[in-house]
Design an enzyme around this catalytic site. Structure first.
Site, PDB file in Angstrom:
ATOM      1  N   HIS A 256     -13.896  -0.149   5.874  1.00 53.64           N
ATOM      2  CA  HIS A 256     -12.650  -0.708   6.403  1.00 53.64           C
ATOM      3  C   HIS A 256     -11.619  -0.870   5.284  1.00 53.64           C
ATOM      4  CE1 HIS A 256     -10.280  -3.353   9.162  1.00 53.64           C
ATOM      5  NE2 HIS A 256      -9.900  -3.879   8.010  1.00 53.64           N
ATOM      6  N   GLU A 257     -12.019  -1.522   4.204  1.00 53.73           N
ATOM      7  CA  GLU A 257     -11.076  -1.759   3.111  1.00 53.73           C
ATOM      8  C   GLU A 257     -10.716  -0.466   2.393  1.00 53.73           C
ATOM      9  OE1 GLU A 257      -9.616  -4.464   3.161  1.00 53.73           O
ATOM     10  OE2 GLU A 257     -11.045  -5.562   4.423  1.00 53.73           O
ATOM     11  N   HIS A 260      -7.793   1.035   4.132  1.00 46.14           N
ATOM     12  CA  HIS A 260      -6.540   0.436   3.651  1.00 46.14           C
ATOM     13  C   HIS A 260      -6.146   1.037   2.302  1.00 46.14           C
ATOM     14  CE1 HIS A 260      -5.777  -2.673   6.604  1.00 46.14           C
ATOM     15  NE2 HIS A 260      -6.975  -3.226   6.448  1.00 46.14           N
ATOM     16  N   GLU A 286      -3.583  -1.333   9.471  1.00 51.42           N
ATOM     17  CA  GLU A 286      -4.836  -1.608  10.168  1.00 51.42           C
ATOM     18  C   GLU A 286      -5.321  -0.379  10.924  1.00 51.42           C
ATOM     19  OE1 GLU A 286      -8.009  -4.339  10.880  1.00 51.42           O
ATOM     20  OE2 GLU A 286      -6.324  -4.291   9.453  1.00 51.42           O
TER      21      GLU A 286
END
Length: 492
Positions: A256-257, A260, A286
């Site tokens: 997830h990170e 980003h 997001e």
């Protein structure tokens, strides 16, 4: 030098100082000694005072007037659009208020952490009331007679309106609740068993970040209580967390990170330290983390590959075969924590926070009554009661640091990701075959080409519309969730 050149030179220095402020926040979350909180609050306040002064420098107005009269290309026009927006918004907020907000947020985060550790919401309620009062004052200044919550939302998702999000989320909520209830009535997914060495988790997490395209020569992976990504350009850092009994938390937080971070690392280098040199909005940001984590990382194709890698690293962990592992990765089960929720229930968490924070900002809900309101709404949407505050209204750090208007961008990002996933599969017809080999290169190249390289060049909705060929809608996300979880949890 021209007025545009003078303005951009000033802006680059301001952007560089803002990156330093971000690094202070990264340090606070990862390695800062606990006894340094008071001093860090002063340091943060001092730096934000400098930033506020630079962002309201009267020369900016003069430079803008002159530069906007000259012939402009697309990139220069976009730079000026962002600078004018920031200049006008920052001018509306008095320096004393900006400094007070920075200092109060730096201190209130520690108080939130203490209250969370002791499950004592009553101890935190006055702190929340203080930060909310400051944010409402700021919002009123920004709104200039308009909607205060919309002004707050605009900090994170420019041009978005609460009424539009309310309609979008209202269309999602009944289907999400029905899908949740249907899935929970089905056969529970298999669960991992055993202990998973945290050092091995971090090593595998590094490999997954690299598969997502994360360049470790311009970043680093550390641990934090709450995983996050920080920075832009050539210094973009990510964090994750580990638990011996739950490797998925570490691995999928990392993906997830990394989503980003890869966004930030993929922006056109010519935009570095300018307003175009960062993600255009939190909703778009997001969308990049969610599509990497969910539509790619939790797909049947990729989890088949990940199953083999985890067997290599951890040995037998009680899951027999790739299909069972896919079900385990996408397990839908009862729980309280937003950050640990599955794709269906995650959005219900966000919709609840969206409604509650709007009520707080409007004054319809007092901070002292938040815990009871939270618990009532949670029971209505999830069907069971919250046992303690750390599993309820104290679980998130966001409100303690004044991030009102931030939460809805999480579900908006899911909506954008749903739209992007449809377009991605049209563009990369062999996507599943590549993911089954642990290969995300084509997917990440498409995201880089259609979304990430542009940074802040286009407004958020325009960027997603350009990438997908159609305007954003919640329909693709709902269709994706119904197809995926309907197959995983067939009707009994």
């Amino acid at each position: 030098m021209s007025a545009f050149d003078d303005l951009m030179a000033h802006q680059r220095q301001t952007e560089a100082l803002a990156q330093i402020a971000g690094r202070l926040s990264w340090d606070r979350e990862t390695v800062m000694p606990c006894g340094a909180a008071a001093q860090r609050s002063e340091e943060t306040g001092a730096l934000h005072a400098v930033l506020h002064a630079r962002r309201t420098d009267p020369r900016i107005g003069d430079w803008l007037e002159t530069a906007e009269d000259a012939p402009l290309g697309q990139v220069a026009a976009a730079q000026l659009r962002h600078i004018r927006r920031s200049f006008e918004r920052t001018q509306r907020v008095p320096e004393h208020l900006a400094t007070a907000l920075a200092r109060t947020a730096a201190l209130s985060q520690g108080k939130w952490a203490e209250a969370r550790a002791t499950d004592d919401y009553a101890a935190f309620a006055p702190v929340l009331a203080e930060i909310l009062a400051l944010k409402r004052e700021e919002g009123a200044a920004l709104a200039e007679g308009g909607d205060v919550y919309d002004a707050m939302l605009d900090d994170y998702e420019p041009e978005a309106k609460a009424a539009d999000l309310d309609a979008m989320f209202g269309a999602l909520r009944p289907g999400l609740i029905a899908l949740r209830e249907s899935a929970l009535a089905g056969t529970p997914a298999p669960q991992l068993s055993g202990r998973f060495d945290v050092t091995a988790q971090m090593q595998l997490a590094q490999q997954l970040a690299a598969l997502c395209g994360y360049d470790m020569t311009r970043g680093r992976l550390d641990k934090a209580v709450h995983p996050f990504s920080s920075g832009s350009g050539d210094d973009v850092r990510i964090t994750t967390r580990t638990a011996e009994d739950d490797p998925f938390n570490c691995l999928y937080s990392t993906m997830h990170e990394a989503g980003h971070a890869v966004y930030e690392q993929s922006i056109d280098p010519a935009y570095a330290l300018t307003p175009l040199g960062a993600g255009v909005s939190m909703g778009v940001h997001e969308s990049q983390s969610r599509i990497v984590e969910n539509q790619l990382g939790r797909s049947r194709a990729f989890t088949g590959w990940l199953y083999g890698r985890m067997r290599d690293v951890f040995g037998d962990f009680g899951i027999d075969g790739e299909d069972a592992f896919y079900a385990a990765v996408n397990s839908l089960h009862r729980g309280f924590i937003r950050a640990e929720a599955d794709e269906v229930q995650y959005n219900l968490h966000i919709l609840m926070r969206f409604d509650l924070e709007r009520a707080l900002v409007a004054g319809d809900l007092l901070p002292a009554d938040l815990e009871a309101a939270w618990n009532d709404r949670f029971e209505a949407d999830f069907g069971y009661q919250v046992p303690r505050a750390s599993l309820g209204c104290l679980q998130d750090v966001h409100w303690s640091v004044g991030l009102f208007g931030y939460f809805p961008t999480y579900s908006l990002g899911n909506v954008y990701a749903g739209c992007l996933a449809v377009a991605l599969r049209r563009a990369v017809p062999d996507l599943d075959a590549e993911l089954a080999q642990g290969n995300m290169a084509s997917a990440m190249a498409w995201l880089r080409e259609t979304v990430q390289q542009h940074g802040g060049l286009y407004p958020p909705r325009e960027l997603i519309t350009r990438a997908c060929g159609t305007a954003p809608s919640e329909a693709p996300l709902m269709a994706y969730l119904q197809e995926k979880f309907g197959a995983l949890y067939p009707a009994q």
